[in-house]
Design a protein around this motif. Structure first.
Motif, PDB file in Angstrom:
ATOM      1  N   THR A  33       0.785  -1.200   0.148  1.00 37.40           N
ATOM      2  CA  THR A  33      -0.038   0.176   0.039  1.00 37.40           C
ATOM      3  C   THR A  33       0.865   1.105  -0.062  1.00 37.40           C
ATOM      4  OG1 THR A  33      -0.010   0.420   2.298  1.00 37.40           O
ATOM      5  CG2 THR A  33      -1.778  -1.078   1.335  1.00 37.40           C
ATOM      6  N   PHE A  34       0.359   2.431  -0.263  1.00 36.14           N
ATOM      7  CA  PHE A  34       1.006   3.603  -0.118  1.00 36.14           C
ATOM      8  C   PHE A  34       0.494   4.503   1.058  1.00 36.14           C
ATOM      9  CE2 PHE A  34       4.096   4.515  -3.171  1.00 36.14           C
ATOM     10  CZ  PHE A  34       4.529   5.900  -2.697  1.00 36.14           C
ATOM     11  N   GLY A  35      -0.031   3.993   1.974  1.00 38.30           N
ATOM     12  CA  GLY A  35      -0.660   4.583   3.314  1.00 38.30           C
ATOM     13  C   GLY A  35      -2.166   4.365   3.510  1.00 38.30           C
ATOM     14  N   GLY A  36      -2.821   3.506   2.626  1.00 36.72           N
ATOM     15  CA  GLY A  36      -4.501   3.291   2.796  1.00 36.72           C
ATOM     16  C   GLY A  36      -5.067   4.542   2.634  1.00 36.72           C
ATOM     17  N   PHE A  37      -5.979   4.746   3.503  1.00 37.04           N
ATOM     18  CA  PHE A  37      -6.884   5.806   3.642  1.00 37.04           C
ATOM     19  C   PHE A  37      -6.030   7.128   3.975  1.00 37.04           C
ATOM     20  CE2 PHE A  37      -9.740   9.052   5.765  1.00 37.04           C
ATOM     21  CZ  PHE A  37     -10.762   8.798   4.985  1.00 37.04           C
ATOM     22  N   GLN A  38      -6.245   8.237   2.719  1.00 37.76           N
ATOM     23  CA  GLN A  38      -5.236   9.095   2.945  1.00 37.76           C
ATOM     24  C   GLN A  38      -5.294  10.242   2.093  1.00 37.76           C
ATOM     25  OE1 GLN A  38      -1.443   7.705   0.971  1.00 37.76           O
ATOM     26  NE2 GLN A  38      -2.654   6.266   0.173  1.00 37.76           N
ATOM     27  N   TYR A  39      -4.551  11.250   2.104  1.00 36.59           N
ATOM     28  CA  TYR A  39      -4.612  12.373   1.224  1.00 36.59           C
ATOM     29  C   TYR A  39      -3.575  12.062   0.123  1.00 36.59           C
ATOM     30  CZ  TYR A  39      -3.797  16.858  -0.846  1.00 36.59           C
ATOM     31  OH  TYR A  39      -3.253  17.969  -1.972  1.00 36.59           O
ATOM     32  N   GLY A  40      -3.612  11.950  -0.962  1.00 36.49           N
ATOM     33  CA  GLY A  40      -2.513  11.716  -1.968  1.00 36.49           C
ATOM     34  C   GLY A  40      -2.071  10.385  -2.032  1.00 36.49           C
ATOM     35  N   ALA A  41      -0.781  10.558  -1.617  1.00 37.04           N
ATOM     36  CA  ALA A  41       0.080   9.578  -1.537  1.00 37.04           C
ATOM     37  C   ALA A  41       1.149   9.753  -0.482  1.00 37.04           C
ATOM     38  CB  ALA A  41       1.113   8.877  -2.638  1.00 37.04           C
ATOM     39  N   ARG A  42       0.556   9.214   0.950  1.00 40.44           N
ATOM     40  CA  ARG A  42       1.319   9.620   2.194  1.00 40.44           C
ATOM     41  C   ARG A  42       2.932   9.572   2.244  1.00 40.44           C
ATOM     42  NH1 ARG A  42       1.668   7.095   7.128  1.00 40.44           N
ATOM     43  NH2 ARG A  42       0.432   5.301   6.414  1.00 40.44           N
ATOM     44  N   TYR A  43       2.907   8.051   1.631  1.00 40.31           N
ATOM     45  CA  TYR A  43       4.630   7.746   1.598  1.00 40.31           C
ATOM     46  C   TYR A  43       5.464   8.771   1.087  1.00 40.31           C
ATOM     47  CZ  TYR A  43       3.158   3.371   3.762  1.00 40.31           C
ATOM     48  OH  TYR A  43       2.615   2.286   4.428  1.00 40.31           O
ATOM     49  N   ALA A  44       4.818   9.539   0.180  1.00 38.23           N
ATOM     50  CA  ALA A  44       5.730  10.483  -0.645  1.00 38.23           C
ATOM     51  C   ALA A  44       6.294  11.627   0.228  1.00 38.23           C
ATOM     52  CB  ALA A  44       5.087  11.174  -1.884  1.00 38.23           C
ATOM     53  N   VAL A  45       5.825  11.847   1.375  1.00 41.39           N
ATOM     54  CA  VAL A  45       6.224  12.709   2.335  1.00 41.39           C
ATOM     55  C   VAL A  45       7.840  12.341   2.607  1.00 41.39           C
ATOM     56  CG1 VAL A  45       6.271  13.789   4.651  1.00 41.39           C
ATOM     57  CG2 VAL A  45       4.459  13.456   3.323  1.00 41.39           C
ATOM     58  N   ASP A  46       8.288  11.258   2.479  1.00 41.98           N
ATOM     59  CA  ASP A  46       9.692  10.684   2.900  1.00 41.98           C
ATOM     60  C   ASP A  46      10.403  11.205   1.704  1.00 41.98           C
ATOM     61  OD1 ASP A  46       8.529   9.387   5.046  1.00 41.98           O
ATOM     62  OD2 ASP A  46       8.552   7.274   3.784  1.00 41.98           O
ATOM     63  N   LEU A  47      10.081  11.655   0.516  1.00 45.02           N
ATOM     64  CA  LEU A  47      10.597  11.909  -0.598  1.00 45.02           C
ATOM     65  C   LEU A  47      11.083  13.680  -0.839  1.00 45.02           C
ATOM     66  CD1 LEU A  47       9.054   9.941  -3.293  1.00 45.02           C
ATOM     67  CD2 LEU A  47      10.900   9.143  -1.997  1.00 45.02           C
ATOM     68  N   ILE A  48      10.495  14.432   0.229  1.00 41.37           N
ATOM     69  CA  ILE A  48      10.613  15.941   0.088  1.00 41.37           C
ATOM     70  C   ILE A  48      12.159  16.215   0.290  1.00 41.37           C
ATOM     71  CG2 ILE A  48       9.834  18.038   1.353  1.00 41.37           C
ATOM     72  CD1 ILE A  48       6.953  16.769   1.643  1.00 41.37           C
ATOM     73  N   PRO A  49      12.802  15.658   0.987  1.00 39.71           N
ATOM     74  CA  PRO A  49      14.312  16.125   1.492  1.00 39.71           C
ATOM     75  C   PRO A  49      14.976  16.118   0.090  1.00 39.71           C
ATOM     76  CG  PRO A  49      13.434  14.813   3.241  1.00 39.71           C
ATOM     77  CD  PRO A  49      12.394  14.705   2.453  1.00 39.71           C
ATOM     78  N   TYR A  50      14.728  15.131  -0.759  1.00 36.61           N
ATOM     79  CA  TYR A  50      15.655  15.059  -1.892  1.00 36.61           C
ATOM     80  C   TYR A  50      15.303  16.466  -2.527  1.00 36.61           C
ATOM     81  CZ  TYR A  50      15.782  10.127  -1.274  1.00 36.61           C
ATOM     82  OH  TYR A  50      16.209   8.791  -0.671  1.00 36.61           O
ATOM     83  N   ALA A  51      14.275  16.867  -2.654  1.00 36.21           N
ATOM     84  CA  ALA A  51      13.833  18.200  -3.328  1.00 36.21           C
ATOM     85  C   ALA A  51      14.603  19.483  -2.603  1.00 36.21           C
ATOM     86  CB  ALA A  51      12.459  18.672  -3.363  1.00 36.21           C
ATOM     87  N   VAL A  52      14.844  19.351  -1.207  1.00 40.72           N
ATOM     88  CA  VAL A  52      15.305  20.238  -0.305  1.00 40.72           C
ATOM     89  C   VAL A  52      16.953  20.161  -0.817  1.00 40.72           C
ATOM     90  CG1 VAL A  52      16.146  20.712   1.785  1.00 40.72           C
ATOM     91  CG2 VAL A  52      13.759  20.001   1.557  1.00 40.72           C
ATOM     92  N   LEU A  53      17.385  19.172  -0.982  1.00 41.03           N
ATOM     93  CA  LEU A  53      18.954  19.016  -1.257  1.00 41.03           C
ATOM     94  C   LEU A  53      19.203  19.588  -2.662  1.00 41.03           C
ATOM     95  CD1 LEU A  53      19.682  15.380  -0.382  1.00 41.03           C
ATOM     96  CD2 LEU A  53      20.759  17.347   0.304  1.00 41.03           C
TER      97      LEU A  53
END
Length: 355
Positions: free
Chosen positions: A298-318
């Motif tokens: 799953t990508f987080g089940g009941f959720q807004y959008g794709a909850r696991y994608a929050v883990d990817l935000i620091p790549y954009a920060v870099l």
């Protein structure tokens, strides 16, 4: 509260916690770091720790670290403050800040530790940075991918010329932090051995859906369906004669538009032959992390959008700080991120708050 009794397992099943079951005992199937502040706070609040407040404190700390990191990297203060705010809110993370659910605590805390690690390493504090990184892994294990990346970027930024002596000197400055990080990893391994008999097992394989209900936690066979639902799916679906926001996920690039901007920057830099230095490793690690997440059942089940994608935000920060300037603060970025914030607010109102 179980820790206060000297136990690593709970006395009974608590269905909403999705407990792992091994040898007739019930275990929390999550890495232990988010439980540490809760454990300490039980001595003040007992079993009524204000966990909803904790996630907000975590994101405030992350916001402060982002402001400092962007400013140090050449961003003007006003733009740095605005960009940090959008990174923390114009995404699938905003709904996570409205609830103290155990899953949300782990994700927001992992984001906080990862941002602190990047800030510390780019601020020439490698020991603190690697400690923060190790704590991030103790919230979200796939965040281990950030370690080699941020250490490599630290070395890349620290040396004007690459030769054997400078490489040895740079590695020498990292050794104390590596030792601290490995000590933290050893603590995780000990706790996992104590609970599940394996140093790398945090308990998910003992969840009923994976242990005896026939589900596979990770499989390449999950990827096509996850790509359909969490990469290309639109946010709205027909509900009678109206459009309704999907409650079980949609494209991660629409829910967390900074990731869409990351892809745009990478494509643009590739076309203009500027995809060099640290940018290519950032993009490669981002895509590897995304692939691993897409291989999950799953990508987080009941959720807004794709909850696991929050883990990817620091790549954009870099990517944002690598060029040492705020030239990425453009009208398209501001418009896309503002629209993302509005959609995240709407999603929070119709999906999270009604719970």
């Amino acid at each position: 509260m179980a820790w206060r009794e000297g136990q690593a397992h709970l006395p009974e099943d608590v269905p909403h916690l999705e407990l792992a079951i091994k040898d007739g005992r019930y275990y929390v199937s999550f890495p232990p770091v988010p439980s540490i502040p809760i454990y300490l706070l039980t001595f003040i609040f007992g079993d009524r720790v204000p966990d909803g407040l904790l996630v907000k404190l975590y994101v405030i700390i992350a916001y402060y670290a982002l402001c400092r990191l962007l400013t140090r990297s050449g961003w003007r203060e006003g733009r740095a403050a605005a960009m940090a705010f959008l990174l923390c809110t114009a995404s699938a993370m905003l709904p996570l800040l409205l609830s103290g659910a155990v899953w949300y605590q782990a994700q927001v805390m992992a984001f906080m530790w990862t941002v602190l690690a990047i800030d510390a390493l780019f601020g020439n504090k490698p020991t603190s940075g690697l400690l923060f990184y190790a704590l991030a892994v103790g919230c979200r294990p796939f965040n281990a991918l950030y370690g080699p990346l941020i250490m490599g970027l630290y070395m890349f930024r620290s040396q004007d010329k690459w030769h054997a002596w400078s490489l040895r000197q740079c590695l020498k400055t990292l050794l104390p932090g590596i030792a601290v990080g490995l000590s933290v990893a050893a603590a995780y391994a000990w706790y996992n051995m104590l609970r599940f008999g394996h140093p790398l097992e945090f308990g998910h394989n003992y969840l009923p859906e994976f242990s005896f209900q026939g589900g596979k936690q990770f499989s390449f066979s999950h990827i096509p369906n996850n790509i359909k639902n969490y990469v290309f799916s639109l946010p709205f679906d027909h509900s009678g004669d109206t459009l309704a926001l999907k409650r079980f996920g949609f494209s991660l690039f629409l829910a967390t538009p900074i990731l869409l901007m990351l892809i745009y920057w990478a494509v643009r830099d590739g076309i203009t032959k500027q995809l060099s230095g640290g940018k290519l490793p950032i993009l490669f690690t981002f895509l590897l992390h995304l692939l691993l997440l897409l291989s999950h059942r799953t990508f987080g089940g009941f959720q807004y959008g794709a909850r696991y994608a929050v883990d990817l935000i620091p790549y954009a920060v870099l990517y944002l700080v690598l060029d040492h300037a705020d030239d990425k603060w453009t009208k398209p970025l501001v418009v896309i991120m503002t629209l993302g914030l509005c959609l995240a607010i709407y999603g929070s109102l119709v999906i999270v708050l009604p719970q």
